[in-house]
Scaffold this motif. Structure first.
Motif, PDB file in Angstrom:
ATOM      1  N   UNK A 149       0.844  -1.185   0.000  1.00 47.94           N
ATOM      2  CA  UNK A 149       0.000   0.000   0.000  1.00 47.94           C
ATOM      3  C   UNK A 149       0.886   1.244   0.000  1.00 47.94           C
ATOM      4  N   UNK A 150       1.330   1.650  -1.197  1.00 50.42           N
ATOM      5  CA  UNK A 150       2.256   2.769  -1.346  1.00 50.42           C
ATOM      6  C   UNK A 150       1.614   3.845  -2.224  1.00 50.42           C
ATOM      7  N   UNK A 177       7.010   8.154   4.376  1.00 48.98           N
ATOM      8  CA  UNK A 177       8.100   7.230   4.635  1.00 48.98           C
ATOM      9  C   UNK A 177       9.408   7.649   3.977  1.00 48.98           C
ATOM     10  N   UNK A 178       9.303   8.374   2.886  1.00 48.07           N
ATOM     11  CA  UNK A 178      10.528   8.694   2.151  1.00 48.07           C
ATOM     12  C   UNK A 178      10.381  10.042   1.440  1.00 48.07           C
ATOM     13  N   UNK A 179      11.327  10.943   1.644  1.00 53.07           N
ATOM     14  CA  UNK A 179      11.454  12.153   0.837  1.00 53.07           C
ATOM     15  C   UNK A 179      12.536  11.883  -0.195  1.00 53.07           C
ATOM     16  N   UNK A 180      12.146  11.912  -1.458  1.00 52.69           N
ATOM     17  CA  UNK A 180      13.073  11.606  -2.545  1.00 52.69           C
ATOM     18  C   UNK A 180      13.564  12.877  -3.228  1.00 52.69           C
ATOM     19  N   UNK A 181      12.668  13.820  -3.451  1.00 46.35           N
ATOM     20  CA  UNK A 181      13.041  15.069  -4.089  1.00 46.35           C
ATOM     21  C   UNK A 181      13.961  15.900  -3.221  1.00 46.35           C
ATOM     22  N   UNK A 182      14.969  16.491  -3.852  1.00 45.00           N
ATOM     23  CA  UNK A 182      15.931  17.324  -3.142  1.00 45.00           C
ATOM     24  C   UNK A 182      15.644  18.797  -3.404  1.00 45.00           C
ATOM     25  N   UNK A 222       3.804  -0.695   8.361  1.00 45.73           N
ATOM     26  CA  UNK A 222       4.048  -2.123   8.142  1.00 45.73           C
ATOM     27  C   UNK A 222       4.660  -2.429   6.780  1.00 45.73           C
ATOM     28  N   UNK A 223       4.649  -1.457   5.855  1.00 42.14           N
ATOM     29  CA  UNK A 223       5.310  -1.662   4.565  1.00 42.14           C
ATOM     30  C   UNK A 223       6.826  -1.602   4.789  1.00 42.14           C
ATOM     31  N   UNK A 282      10.338  -2.937   0.271  1.00 39.77           N
ATOM     32  CA  UNK A 282       9.228  -2.710  -0.670  1.00 39.77           C
ATOM     33  C   UNK A 282       9.250  -1.280  -1.196  1.00 39.77           C
ATOM     34  N   UNK A 283       9.579  -0.343  -0.319  1.00 43.39           N
ATOM     35  CA  UNK A 283       9.652   1.056  -0.759  1.00 43.39           C
ATOM     36  C   UNK A 283      10.822   1.241  -1.721  1.00 43.39           C
ATOM     37  N   UNK A 284      11.959   0.649  -1.423  1.00 46.10           N
ATOM     38  CA  UNK A 284      13.100   0.722  -2.338  1.00 46.10           C
ATOM     39  C   UNK A 284      12.739   0.186  -3.714  1.00 46.10           C
ATOM     40  N   UNK A 285      12.036  -0.944  -3.739  1.00 47.94           N
ATOM     41  CA  UNK A 285      11.647  -1.559  -5.015  1.00 47.94           C
ATOM     42  C   UNK A 285      10.668  -0.659  -5.765  1.00 47.94           C
ATOM     43  N   UNK A 286       9.740  -0.027  -5.022  1.00 47.83           N
ATOM     44  CA  UNK A 286       8.765   0.871  -5.650  1.00 47.83           C
ATOM     45  C   UNK A 286       9.468   2.064  -6.282  1.00 47.83           C
ATOM     46  N   UNK A 287      10.393   2.673  -5.541  1.00 52.15           N
ATOM     47  CA  UNK A 287      11.118   3.839  -6.049  1.00 52.15           C
ATOM     48  C   UNK A 287      11.932   3.467  -7.289  1.00 52.15           C
ATOM     49  N   UNK A 288      12.599   2.313  -7.242  1.00 50.24           N
ATOM     50  CA  UNK A 288      13.436   1.892  -8.370  1.00 50.24           C
ATOM     51  C   UNK A 288      12.609   1.624  -9.617  1.00 50.24           C
ATOM     52  N   UNK A 289      11.378   1.164  -9.431  1.00 45.67           N
ATOM     53  CA  UNK A 289      10.542   0.792 -10.578  1.00 45.67           C
ATOM     54  C   UNK A 289       9.650   1.935 -11.050  1.00 45.67           C
ATOM     55  N   UNK A 290       9.659   3.065 -10.324  1.00 42.83           N
ATOM     56  CA  UNK A 290       8.724   4.140 -10.664  1.00 42.83           C
ATOM     57  C   UNK A 290       9.007   4.690 -12.051  1.00 42.83           C
ATOM     58  N   UNK A 291       7.942   4.886 -12.819  1.00 45.78           N
ATOM     59  CA  UNK A 291       8.049   5.366 -14.199  1.00 45.78           C
ATOM     60  C   UNK A 291       7.404   6.737 -14.298  1.00 45.78           C
ATOM     61  N   UNK A 292       8.141   7.730 -14.783  1.00 43.25           N
ATOM     62  CA  UNK A 292       7.590   9.063 -15.020  1.00 43.25           C
ATOM     63  C   UNK A 292       6.879   9.052 -16.369  1.00 43.25           C
TER      64      UNK A 292
END
Length: 369
Positions: free
Chosen positions: A4-5, A60-65, A83-84, A88-98
């Motif tokens: 659930x991301x 859970x994660x701030x990615x933008x700088x 609980x995520x 799982x978050x690392x995998x989601x970020x790596x697979x994210x498509x703009x």
């Protein structure tokens, strides 16, 4: 099971925006965010503003700088329950498509279209949805992009329209008989062309007076009025702004005039000035603006006052005013006794841009009926 991301992405403000600079974060990792909360500041070549969270959850994660430029829809942050897992978050970020500009067209925001009416060809933006439509009407010298911080935020899941009035934006520049009646005619014809009924009208400044005129003509057509610093509530107006806007032919002349629109003068960017100068130099614009100014703001006063007629309306009316409005005095907010009034402390004449989060919240409440 899919984690659930929820992504936080670079917003798209207006059809021309391709990228933005992340200029500040307002939330920290580990903080719970509520829908509508201001979470970051983004700056484009046209304007800077706060970004509201469309969804709530745990950041859970701030990615933008901060200070970096990102394309529209780029991933800037991640919301997810505790609980995520981090994996799982690392995998989601790596697979994210703009998405590319032509992908997922429905999610690209309102699209420019044109409607042919008796008043001429009118440009409008439309966002599809279900329920009673919300129609936005800009003010003197503006265009539908004056609502760029509001259309998506207010209209999630609802049909939303914003049009350029005759003499403005991408609409016809010819107004045979300039004045409030001609503009109200154009809006009525637009609503008819679009087959719209039970509409919630949202009008700013001159567009507020236009919205009122339409509601007064056909009280079965309009379901509610939301008026942001509307004209027509009192005779006083800063005609030096009106006259200065009409007369300005250079950046040096126009920029000081535009500062009257905002409580924060820094919002008047070079790009804003250049875009307005480009608009003012189009064939027919000078004549249209001069005609409207002469008809509606004669001898330093507002010509047409609508308060007495509006007092008899049985529909909900919301009046929003910036306390630091330098164009139309905030005292006029209290002129209509049958209206709900909200005065925003840190906003000027363009409250829908300077206090977008609060204005959007108020419009959503008003149009949820």
């Amino acid at each position: 099971m899919k984690p659930n991301i929820t992504p936080l992405v670079m917003p798209k403000w207006g059809l021309s925006m391709q990228e933005g600079t992340l200029s500040a974060w307002h939330v920290e990792e580990g903080q719970t965010i509520r829908p509508g909360q201001e979470i970051m500041d983004v700056e484009t070549d046209k304007i800077a503003n706060a970004v509201e969270a469309a969804d709530g959850g745990l950041l859970r994660r701030r990615i933008g700088e901060v200070g970096q430029v990102y394309p529209v829809k780029a991933l800037l942050g991640v919301l997810a329950p505790s609980e995520v897992s981090d994996a799982d978050i690392d995998a989601y970020v790596a697979a994210f498509h703009v998405p590319a500009a032509d992908e997922d067209e429905e999610d690209q925001g309102p699209a420019y279209r044109f409607a042919d009416t008796q008043s001429g060809r009118l440009r409008y933006a439309e966002r599809a949805g279900e329920g009673d439509p919300i129609v936005f009407i800009h003010g003197f010298g503006g265009d539908l992009n004056n609502w760029l911080f509001n259309l998506d935020a207010v209209g999630a899941g609802r049909p939303v329209f914003a049009l350029d009035l005759p003499g403005h934006g991408g609409s016809t520049k010819t107004i045979p008989n300039p004045g409030l009646a001609a503009l109200a005619d154009a809006v009525e014809q637009f609503l008819e062309a679009m087959g719209l009924a039970n509409v919630h009208l949202v009008g700013h400044s001159m567009g507020g007076a236009v919205a009122c005129a339409v509601a007064l003509r056909d009280q079965g057509l309009v379901k509610s009025l939301t008026l942001v610093s509307p004209a027509g509530f009192g005779s006083e107006i800063n005609t030096s702004y009106i006259d200065g806007f009409v007369a300005a032919e250079s950046r040096r002349d126009l920029k000081p005039v535009l500062k009257d629109l905002f409580a924060d003068e820094n919002l008047v960017s070079r790009q804003m000035v250049d875009d307005l100068l480009k608009f003012k130099r189009l064939d027919g614009v000078a004549e249209a603006l001069r005609g409207l100014a002469t008809a509606m703001y004669r001898d330093g006063r507002q010509v047409t006052l609508l308060v007495d007629e509006l007092a008899a309306l049985k529909i909900p009316i919301l009046v929003i005013w910036g306390a630091k409005d330098a164009v139309i005095p905030v005292a006029q907010a209290q002129a209509l006794q049958n209206a709900r009034v909200e005065v925003l402390a840190d906003a000027g004449h363009m409250a829908q841009m300077e206090a977008a989060s609060r204005v959007n919240e108020l419009i959503r409440s008003q149009t949820a009926r």
